[in-house]
Design an enzyme around this catalytic site. Structure first.
Site, mmCIF file in Angstrom:
data_model
loop_
_atom_site.group_PDB
_atom_site.id
_atom_site.type_symbol
_atom_site.label_atom_id
_atom_site.label_comp_id
_atom_site.label_asym_id
_atom_site.label_seq_id
_atom_site.Cartn_x
_atom_site.Cartn_y
_atom_site.Cartn_z
ATOM 1 C CB SER A 247 -22.112 -4.996 43.458
ATOM 2 O OG SER A 247 -20.866 -4.608 43.986
ATOM 3 C CE LYS A 248 -19.718 -10.583 37.042
ATOM 4 N NZ LYS A 248 -20.379 -10.764 35.751
ATOM 5 N NE ARG A 249 -17.800 -1.488 39.691
ATOM 6 C CZ ARG A 249 -17.857 -0.236 40.127
ATOM 7 N NH1 ARG A 249 -16.889 0.262 40.854
ATOM 8 N NH2 ARG A 249 -18.857 0.527 39.815
#
Ligand code: GLU
Length: 472
Positions: A247-249
């Site tokens: 994920s981007k996070r």
């Protein structure tokens, strides 16, 4: 027939590593047989476009060595290679399907569609399929906007074969009369990919397995247009351990996330090529050229491919070891600067630091961690270290070495090295009883990189201070 494959990203942001894995497999399937690798930009979903995304696609493929033979910037005989520049073709074939009664115009308003959904319809209720020709003509004359929908029979089933997942069949009543052309004349992805793959003479369509369920729709479109279907190769998902998403996070979704952390493009390609494909031998290190030879569709797996960061680190470390000092510096320097480690240090110091870590470092940013581990940690001895320093003869070794160091003017690794031996001679110690006390008394550790290099990096003042604190 010469193989033609295409990578068809949507310019919606940076390239996700899962998508890059698709690009690699697509490239390899073409190149294995001296085929053609096409780059097509799928920008028909105008609402999702991100500025600069096309350049990010070029940069990513380019730096990975996945050079395309035809594409928007390269041209080629099947262009244009940007979907928004191919609008005439989509309209032409959508109208041809209407003509053949394989598609129909739909005038339903957004209100009608949403109340239909609210009353529990899972798919379009074919309302406009039943309009008479006169009704359609009247609505068109009245200027009512319309979309074009694919007409799917309620009877029978549709099947296709994927090279990885085998034959897949779906009941036609499960398939919606999907929109193929929107009221603004833009095609949907589900329509445009069929038209383009056919017109661009693509022989192998390679993409993620999330497209398996839509493929029967494409099969029906190919049939309705009287075209033969390409060979389908669907790829397993790329997931983290436990099935979690990259994920981007977490900063592990995009190619650029890894480049920014100091991973090397060749290593990333090598690692990603092993996600969902395995070679026939146990080899794990492959250049792109070697992959071109070794790759085969029949060794692609169906089950989800686990993105194991430890494995990526291992693969990357193999490539780091092969770098010249200058290239390693290029990879590590941004991290040495941003962490403040490089502040006030000269080039020779940086060079020694990198030489010391070269065999330990997995990726550029790790230089910070390694530095902290060796140089910033509090200087505290554990019991094992204390016991070692209490051994007979150790105190004499420390004294002899300290005195030699104090008299050394040009304090650098090359000059420190002979002094270790000399201290041994003076104190009558050698081997483990010479090196180990010096390492423990200067670094508080029994293990570490080349001792003279470490002592040079620590600096004379620190080394003497530490020795003095332990000399009895
Ligand atoms: N534009 C689609 C995507 O980025 C392409 C899928 C395909 O390869 O057909 O997912």
């Amino acid at each position: 027939m010469a193989i033609r494959t295409r990578f068809a990203p949507s310019p919606t942001g940076f390239i996700h590593v899962g998508n890059l894995r698709s690009a690699i497999f697509t490239y390899l399937i073409a190149k294995k047989d001296n085929g053609t690798f096409v780059l097509r930009i799928e920008d028909t979903d105008q609402g999702r476009l991100v500025e600069g995304a096309v350049n990010a696609i070029y940069y990513t493929l380019d730096s990975c060595g996945l050079l395309w033979d035809e594409g928007p910037d390269k041209g080629g005989e099947y262009g244009p290679y940007i979907q928004s520049e191919r609008m005439d073709a989509y309209k032409k074939y959508a109208l041809e399907l209407v003509e053949k009664k394989e598609a129909y115009k739909c005038f339903c308003t957004e209100d009608r569609l949403s109340s239909m959904r609210e009353s529990g319809y899972a798919k379009y209720d074919k309302h406009c399929l039943h309009l008479s020709e006169e009704e359609v003509a009247k609505k068109e004359e009245g200027g009512l906007p319309f979309v074009i929908r694919q007409k799917v029979s309620e009877e029978g089933s549709t099947s296709f074969t994927c090279q990885v997942y085998g034959e897949i069949s779906i009941d036609n009543k499960e398939i919606e009369d999907q929109i193929i052309l929107k009221s603004d004349n833009f095609p949907t992805y589900n329509f445009a990919n069929v038209i383009d793959d056919h017109l661009m003479n693509i022989t192998h369509v390679v993409r993620g397995n999330e497209y398996l369920t839509s493929t029967p729709k494409y099969t029906l479109l190919y049939k309705a247009l009287g075209w033969s279907e390409p060979t389908y190769v669907h790829l397993p998902h790329v997931v983290k351990e436990g099935g979690k998403k990259l994920s981007k996070r977490n900063g592990d979704a995009y190619y650029t996330d890894f480049i920014n952390k100091g991973y090397l493009p060749d290593a990333i390609v090598n690692f990603l090529a092993l996600l969902g494909w395995s070679p026939s031998d146990n080899n794990e290190k492959f250049s792109l050229e070697e992959l071109e030879k070794a790759f085969s569709i029949d060794r692609i797996n169906k089950s989800p491919a686990v993105f194991d960061i430890k494995k990526l680190n291992w693969v990357n470390a193999q490539y780091i070891k092969e770098l010249s000092l200058d290239s390693l510096k290029e990879v590590c320097m941004p991290h040495l600067v941003s962490s403040g480690i490089a502040e006030g240090k000269d080039e020779a110091w940086i060079d020694s630091l990198l030489l010391v870590f070269k065999d330990r470092i997995s990726y550029g940013q790790e230089v910070i961690e390694l530095y902290d581990e060796f140089f910033e940690q509090e200087f505290v001895l554990d019991q094992e270290g204390i016991d070692f320093l209490n051994e007979e003869g150790v105190n004499e070794t420390l004294i002899a070495f300290r005195d030699l160091i104090l008299n050394l003017d040009d304090y650098k690794a090359g000059n420190i090295k002979p002094l270790i031996k000399e201290a041994g001679k003076i104190a009558g110690s050698k081997g483990k009883m010479l090196f180990m006390p010096l390492r423990i008394a200067t670094t508080a550790s029994m293990h570490g990189p080349d001792l003279p290099q470490v002592l040079a990096l620590l600096g004379k003042e620190t080394v003497v201070k530490r020795l003095n604190s332990l000399i009895k």
